[in-house]
Scaffold this active site. Structure first.
Site, mmCIF file in Angstrom:
data_model
loop_
_atom_site.group_PDB
_atom_site.id
_atom_site.type_symbol
_atom_site.label_atom_id
_atom_site.label_comp_id
_atom_site.label_asym_id
_atom_site.label_seq_id
_atom_site.Cartn_x
_atom_site.Cartn_y
_atom_site.Cartn_z
ATOM 1 N N GLN A 126 -8.781 4.667 -5.028
ATOM 2 C CA GLN A 126 -9.700 3.525 -5.046
ATOM 3 C C GLN A 126 -10.817 3.713 -4.032
ATOM 4 O OE1 GLN A 126 -7.898 -0.068 -3.562
ATOM 5 N NE2 GLN A 126 -9.411 -1.398 -4.516
ATOM 6 N N GLY A 127 -12.059 3.773 -4.501
ATOM 7 C CA GLY A 127 -13.196 3.933 -3.595
ATOM 8 C C GLY A 127 -13.954 2.633 -3.399
ATOM 9 N N SER A 129 -13.512 0.305 -0.029
ATOM 10 C CA SER A 129 -13.857 0.077 1.377
ATOM 11 C C SER A 129 -14.745 1.185 1.919
ATOM 12 C CB SER A 129 -12.586 0.018 2.231
ATOM 13 O OG SER A 129 -11.826 -1.103 1.883
ATOM 14 N N GLU A 244 -4.735 -7.268 -8.338
ATOM 15 C CA GLU A 244 -4.047 -6.660 -7.204
ATOM 16 C C GLU A 244 -3.147 -7.681 -6.526
ATOM 17 O OE1 GLU A 244 -6.626 -5.355 -4.052
ATOM 18 O OE2 GLU A 244 -5.109 -4.076 -3.163
ATOM 19 N N ASN A 386 -4.732 -11.340 5.604
ATOM 20 C CA ASN A 386 -4.123 -12.679 5.522
ATOM 21 C C ASN A 386 -5.094 -13.775 5.970
ATOM 22 O OD1 ASN A 386 -1.982 -11.216 4.658
ATOM 23 N ND2 ASN A 386 -0.478 -12.170 6.038
ATOM 24 N N GLU A 387 -6.012 -13.406 6.859
ATOM 25 C CA GLU A 387 -7.007 -14.393 7.288
ATOM 26 C C GLU A 387 -7.980 -14.695 6.143
ATOM 27 O OE1 GLU A 387 -5.964 -11.791 9.109
ATOM 28 O OE2 GLU A 387 -4.834 -13.023 10.529
#
Lengths: 400, 372
Positions: A126-127, A129, A244, A386-387
């Site tokens: 997966q490209g 980030s 996801e 999580n934030e």
């Protein structure tokens, strides 16, 4: 309300459980029980066993090899697979790029890529980030410039899981600089063997080699590798990230790890009795188990809701709960597993060198408990930290 | 598997909510009890052949959540749920025929008297004694915080007929007329304004016919009744928590400081999100309690109930304390309704064992092995 599984669903669970018990190669299962990473060969071998049974891509549409199971059965299947434990199918192909291709891709792309994903002929990574685009993914800067029948891609991707094994990468790239950032992004499929693609490992705090940097320098990509429309990539990415999150609670994995905690705690002594009989230890364990039982029911509520509404793949805000609690529980179990082994968790167990006759450090069961603990700090970071999930709940559910 | 309400269940929920809307906070009193009975809610958990409606734990859950949202003070749990469970799971046919019709039509109120000074949350560490005498037993002891004990016509009381404090065996349940000679009651309200009583039994004579369950074998009935009561309280707690969460959201959306709603601050948004997660996890565990309370295996049932009550207590505390915190000063005032919900939630946690107690009990019984 019908709060228990129907007899047919119970029978289905027995069927998949028996299949996993018989079909997961013993060495692969052992690798997972010990908390080690399965090799590329082990992964491919297992996915082909699943594929031969017709179960490699159960959630896909039937015409592309899906089983037609409702979301509840898909959940039961995954939970049983994780608890066995068996290697979970790699998400990058079957949960991410696969659904994007069959939803937004053209006929040639579907015919070319989907069968190879299902049989794991291709290994996808997966490209998304980039060094400057993490939670704020849309600010990515990897550029793709159209030049005749090709795009020329320049930029850098990072945190790319298993890029070292991959022969394909799906990338978000910027194709228009003149529009607001979400509207200038496209979704490109790039052959990792293209000239100008370079993979450099990032060693993580556990000593593991899962993630990588991927450098793209003047990489030429044929325009037929564009998925959907140019500059619509952000829509596809949101669709993909919604998928996801649906399996992110990983209840089965936590159930497996709790089984393992009990197994190891039975063999560790504390004040003259097995740790598994120590009330303080059992309170810690019970607290985690309660959270897990609650999450399982929350997951089942989401899954049965999905089965009714037929809106699979749409990111339900409840999936943010699954991500947050699921990751907290995974971290709590890896933490407890390490603490069970106490001082034995401390030695760093290097991979045995070929031909070395150095003795292993005992107990071998302790080898991976600290690395697994360190490694699992990732689960509250990836897939939308999580934030970020709490931001999503605040906005989408609570209207704040 | 289906977590949506059936058509009938949705109608039940709606009619209970509508009925409760006709009453103002604090929701208690004779008229409310009459409406509860007239709607058939007092008949809900009893089998049809005894004049009941044959509702399952799911129907009880639906009603109790609505009661929690509306902050109902009437002794539904003490009389219908706890008293009812003792009768259904331990009483002789004669006792059932004598008592259930009155409970079903709401004319008769029961209460369950188990706690004592020094018993903590244990049902077995009791000192009330019942000594055999001509034609029956003589009960002597003092029971604390008997919920609904202020209005109860009859009280189910646990007493030792054998064994010592803490033993599982030797506990016997008696159903005692509250007007019997030797029964004295000190009436009061609890922190959350429920009716309750300290009840002394001073040489109270009870006939053998008024024993529920086996002599010395009362614990199997009592623990089932308490588990049933806890499942109901878990659902009530979800109603209480959901109201506290809604009130908090409304407040932080409306209240402006520094030129913006409080809810524009990420610190408060995340707190509200954490409260929401706790609420949904608690809701799941109230459902789990409804599943497990119907479990025949007493050990599994008990462990499931421990897990649910522990989760509910933990979530309720988080939501209640943070609801007050996010309201700021107004949350501290007695006039504002939030505090009533917060106090109700806290009292639910303390009823039949708080989160710490149930976690410890679950651990002592091997945690969730076999239940995951």
């Amino acid at each position: 309300m019908k709060l228990t599984l129907d007899p047919q669903d119970l029978a289905f669970r027995e069927e998949v459980r028996a299949f996993f018990r018989e079909q997961v190669p013993a060495a692969t299962r052992r690798t997972l029980v010990e908390g080690r990473h399965v090799s590329k060969d082990q992964m491919v071998e297992w996915i082909r066993i699943l594929h031969a049974k017709g179960w490699a891509v159960p959630h896909w549409p039937a015409e592309h090899g899906g089983t037609g199971w409702d979301p509840l059965r898909q959940y039961i299947f995954l939970e049983e697979l994780q608890r066995t434990p068996a290697p979970p199918p790699l998400p990058f192909g079957v949960n991410m790029v696969g659904p994007v291709i069959y939803t937004f891709g053209n006929a040639e792309q579907k015919a070319r890529f989907l069968p190879r994903i299902a049989n794991m002929d291709d290994w996808w990574c997966q490209g998304f980030s980039e060094p400057g685009a993490g939670s704020d993914l849309a600010s990515l800067t990897t550029r793709a410039v159209r030049n005749g029948d090709r795009y020329v891609v320049n930029g850098q991707k990072t945190w790319t899981t298993f890029a070292q094994y991959a022969n394909w990468i799906f990338c978000l790239v910027r194709t228009d600089l003149q529009v607001p950032k979400q509207r200038g992004i496209s979704f490109l499929l790039i052959d990792m063997r293209s000239p100008g693609v370079e993979v450099r490992p990032i060693v993580t705090i556990d000593g593991g080699r899962e993630i990588n940097e991927v450098f793209l320098t003047d990489v030429e990509v044929p325009i037929e590798n564009l998925v959907g429309e140019e500059n619509k990539g952000w829509d596809y990415a949101k669709f993909l990230l919604g998928n996801e999150r649906t399996n992110i609670a990983r209840i089965g994995i936590s159930k497996f790890r709790i089984d393992r905690i009990r197994e190891l705690a039975a063999g560790q002594m504390s004040n003259g009795k097995p740790l598994l009989e120590d009330e303080r230890f059992l309170e810690k364990l019970a607290a985690i188990e309660i959270e897990l039982k609650a999450l399982e029911l929350t997951q089942l509520r989401v899954v049965t809701e999905e089965a009714k509404s037929g809106e699979k793949g749409r990111p339900s805000p409840a999936s943010s709960i699954l991500k947050i609690k699921g990751s907290e529980i995974q971290q709590a179990t890896t933490d407890l597993l390490m603490r069970i082994m106490g001082v034995h968790a401390m030695p760093y167990h290097a991979e045995p060198r070929p031909g070395s006759n150095e003795a292993n450090i005992e107990p071998a069961d302790a080898a991976m408990v600290a690395p697994n603990y360190f490694n699992f700090r990732k689960v509250s970071i990836y897939g939308g930290s999580n934030e970020i999930q709490k931001n999503i709940i605040a906005k989408a559910v609570l209207g704040l | 598997m289906d977590f949506d309400l059936s058509e009938e269940q949705a109608i039940l929920k709606q009619s209970v909510e509508r009925m409760l809307e006709r009453h103002a906070l604090p929701r208690g009193g004779r008229e409310l009890w009459r409406d509860i009975s007239d709607m058939g809610l007092t008949a809900l958990p009893f089998p049809e052949n005894l004049g009941g409606l044959g509702g399952s734990s799911v129907e009880t859950m639906i009603v109790m959540e609505a009661f929690g949202r509306a902050l109902v003070l009437e002794p539904y749990v003490p009389s219908v749920i706890l008293g009812g469970a003792c009768l259904m799971h331990g009483a002789s046919l004669q006792l059932r025929d004598a008592f259930i019709p009155g409970v079903v039509d709401g004319s008769l109120k029961l209460a369950l008297a188990t706690a004592e000074i020094g018993s903590g949350f244990s049902q077995t560490a009791i000192e009330t004694r019942a000594i055999e005498s001509a034609g029956g037993f003589v009960v002597t002891g003092r029971k604390c915080v008997v919920l609904g004990g202020d209005e109860a016509d009859w009280v189910v009381v646990s007493a030792r007929t054998g064994g010592g404090a803490g033993d599982e065996t030797g506990v016997t349940l008696f159903i005692v007329n509250a007007a019997s000679e030797g029964v004295t009651r000190q009436l009061y309200r609890t922190q959350d304004n429920q009716g309750a009583a300290e009840i002394s039994f001073d040489g109270v004579h009870v006939t053998r016919e008024h024993i529920i369950g086996a002599i010395g074998g009362g614990m199997s009935v009592l623990s089932r009744a308490v588990d049933t009561g806890i499942a109901a309280l878990c659902a009530e707690a979800v109603g209480v928590m959901s109201r506290m969460h809604e009130m908090t959201l409304d407040y932080i959306k409306q209240r402006k400081q520094f030129g913006a709603p409080l809810g524009a601050n990420q610190a408060l948004q995340h707190r509200a999100a954490e409260m929401f997660i706790a609420l949904e996890q608690a809701r799941s565990m109230a459902i789990y309690a409804a599943i497990m309370v119907a479990e025949e295996d007493a050990g599994n049932r008990g462990r499931g109930i421990h897990a649910a009550k522990a989760e509910i207590g933990r979530a309720g505390r988080l939501i209640g304390e943070q609801a007050v915190q996010l309201h700021g000063g107004i949350g501290m005032t007695s006039e504002y309704p939030l505090g009533k919900y917060y106090k109700r939630m806290t009292m639910i946690d303390l009823t039949f064992g708080d989160a710490d107690h149930h976690l410890a009990e679950l651990a002592r019984k091997g945690a969730m092995v076999g239940l995951l």
